[in-house]
Design an enzyme around this catalytic site. Structure first.
Site, PDB file in Angstrom:
ATOM      1  N   ASN A   1       0.871  -1.183   0.000  1.00  0.00           N
ATOM      2  CA  ASN A   1       0.000   0.000   0.000  1.00  0.00           C
ATOM      3  C   ASN A   1       0.905   1.230   0.000  1.00  0.00           C
ATOM      4  O   ASN A   1       1.505   1.557   1.017  1.00  0.00           O
ATOM      5  CB  ASN A   1      -0.890  -0.033   1.256  1.00  0.00           C
ATOM      6  CG  ASN A   1      -1.706   1.239   1.413  1.00  0.00           C
ATOM      7  OD1 ASN A   1      -1.760   2.074   0.501  1.00  0.00           O
ATOM      8  ND2 ASN A   1      -2.353   1.389   2.571  1.00  0.00           N
TER       9      ASN A   1
ATOM     10  N   LYS B   1       0.127   4.222  -0.165  1.00  0.00           N
ATOM     11  CA  LYS B   1      -0.499   5.400   0.469  1.00  0.00           C
ATOM     12  C   LYS B   1      -0.283   6.632  -0.416  1.00  0.00           C
ATOM     13  O   LYS B   1      -0.239   6.493  -1.639  1.00  0.00           O
ATOM     14  CB  LYS B   1       0.030   5.595   1.892  1.00  0.00           C
ATOM     15  CG  LYS B   1      -0.110   4.302   2.719  1.00  0.00           C
ATOM     16  CD  LYS B   1       0.118   4.471   4.182  1.00  0.00           C
ATOM     17  CE  LYS B   1      -0.082   3.130   4.891  1.00  0.00           C
ATOM     18  NZ  LYS B   1       0.083   3.206   6.325  1.00  0.00           N
TER      19      LYS B   1
ATOM     20  N   GLU C   1      -6.652   4.693   8.094  1.00  0.00           N
ATOM     21  CA  GLU C   1      -6.389   6.115   7.823  1.00  0.00           C
ATOM     22  C   GLU C   1      -7.620   6.784   7.227  1.00  0.00           C
ATOM     23  O   GLU C   1      -7.845   7.973   7.430  1.00  0.00           O
ATOM     24  CB  GLU C   1      -5.158   6.251   6.904  1.00  0.00           C
ATOM     25  CG  GLU C   1      -3.875   5.993   7.686  1.00  0.00           C
ATOM     26  CD  GLU C   1      -2.733   5.416   6.870  1.00  0.00           C
ATOM     27  OE1 GLU C   1      -2.764   5.494   5.633  1.00  0.00           O
ATOM     28  OE2 GLU C   1      -1.803   4.872   7.500  1.00  0.00           O
TER      29      GLU C   1
ATOM     30  N   GLU D   1      -4.979  -4.885  10.653  1.00  0.00           N
ATOM     31  CA  GLU D   1      -3.946  -3.862  10.816  1.00  0.00           C
ATOM     32  C   GLU D   1      -4.182  -3.100  12.117  1.00  0.00           C
ATOM     33  O   GLU D   1      -4.970  -2.152  12.152  1.00  0.00           O
ATOM     34  CB  GLU D   1      -4.002  -2.862   9.653  1.00  0.00           C
ATOM     35  CG  GLU D   1      -3.775  -3.462   8.292  1.00  0.00           C
ATOM     36  CD  GLU D   1      -3.278  -2.420   7.293  1.00  0.00           C
ATOM     37  OE1 GLU D   1      -2.173  -2.595   6.796  1.00  0.00           O
ATOM     38  OE2 GLU D   1      -3.985  -1.429   7.046  1.00  0.00           O
TER      39      GLU D   1
HETATM   40  P1  13P Z   1       3.240   0.420   7.679  1.00  0.00           P
HETATM   41  O1  13P Z   1       3.755  -0.857   7.059  1.00  0.00           O
HETATM   42  O2  13P Z   1       3.952   1.649   7.188  1.00  0.00           O
HETATM   43  O3  13P Z   1       3.167   0.311   9.154  1.00  0.00           O
HETATM   44  O4  13P Z   1       1.726   0.601   7.161  1.00  0.00           O
HETATM   45  C1  13P Z   1       0.845  -0.456   7.238  1.00  0.00           C
HETATM   46  C2  13P Z   1      -0.394  -0.114   6.496  1.00  0.00           C
HETATM   47  O5  13P Z   1      -1.149   0.753   6.906  1.00  0.00           O
HETATM   48  C3  13P Z   1      -0.657  -0.806   5.227  1.00  0.00           C
HETATM   49  O6  13P Z   1      -1.938  -0.560   4.777  1.00  0.00           O
END
Ligand code: 13P
Length: 256
Positions: free
Chosen positions: A10, A12, A97, A167
């Site tokens: 991901n 983001k 998020e 998560e």
């Molecule tokens: P991180 O691996 O940066 O902790 O993020 C996890 C996440 O939110 C994947 O969707």
């Protein structure tokens, strides 16, 4: 029942046209043509087309969000129909998020899950508890409420067509992953709840772990009996880090 591991990156709100170009070049050169696990990446909307047209065939591509509506006067949103038309395979739903920043509630997330399936996309339903919920012993309740809302709307058959990603919010982007045992405990809980609805589907559905997953802890996490791969944030942003996780999935998929 053996489930194929899935390593999903991901990205983001990161990346650029150049980043996409470099990542696709790396994946094309580093990822073997035949692998016994699945790989997917989730860029921002405007980079989807570039990823779809340049990725290796066996790498899946997905969006990070979608609209709960088919089409219409919904400025700024993108529909499942458009994502499918573009060539997306998957889509994230209910990432924490978005639940936190955009106030996405369980019902809206459930509608998005249904919408993805309606257009042939595989939804990855993200669930997880906050630190406060974990500390007050409310992890299972919080996680199950998020899944129950989807179950209520679409039923177990359709839930089984998606993927679940556990998560824990406190582990996302903090560098502090859940331990393999903590992850397994929640994954096992989710699967045991699903067994009450349909044994076969419960055993077949993939449950990914996400939250500070990296090359150094992926093997331990993915070797847990109910952990079927990872949803990776930070460590999916360089080809080297992402490939390090893929290599752990590769080992496990070959029984090493
Ligand atoms: P991180 O691996 O940066 O902790 O993020 C996890 C996440 O939110 C994947 O969707």
């Amino acid at each position: 029942m053996s489930r194929r591991l899935l390593v999903a990156g991901n990205w983001k709100m990161h990346g650029s046209m150049q980043f996409v170009k470099e990542m696709m070049a790396e994946l094309n050169s580093s990822l073997p043509a035949k692998i016994n696990y699945d790989v997917a990446v989730f860029p921002v909307y405007i980079h989807l087309y570039d990823v779809i047209t340049n990725k290796p065939d066996h790498v899946k591509c997905g969006a990070q969000n979608l609209s709960e509506y088919d089409d219409g006067a919904v400025t700024g949103e993108v529909s499942a129909k458009m994502l499918a038309d573009l060539g997306c395979d998957m889509v994230l739903v209910g990432h924490s998020e978005r639940r936190i920043r955009s106030n996405e509630g369980n019902e809206e997330v459930a509608k998005k899950f249904a919408q993805a399936l309606k257009y042939g996309l595989t939804p990855i339903l993200c669930v997880g508890e906050s630190l406060v919920q974990r500390q007050s012993g409310a992890t299972q309740t919080a996680v199950w409420q998020q899944i129950q809302a989807v179950l209520d709307l679409v039923g177990i058959e359709k839930l089984g067509q998606g993927v679940i990603a556990y998560e824990p919010v406190w582990a996302i982007g903090t560098g502090e992953s859940a331990s393999a045992e903590q992850a397994q405990e929640v994954h096992q809980f989710i699967r045991s709840q699903l067994v009450l609805n349909d044994d076969t589907i419960a055993r077949r559905i993939r449950i990914l772990y996400g939250g500070s997953c990296k090359g150094s802890n992926a093997y331990e996490l993915f070797s847990m009996p109910d952990v079927d791969g990872g949803l990776i944030g930070g460590a999916s942003l360089t080809a080297q880090d992402f490939m390090a996780i893929c290599q752990q999935a590769d080992k496990l998929s070959q029984g090493v």
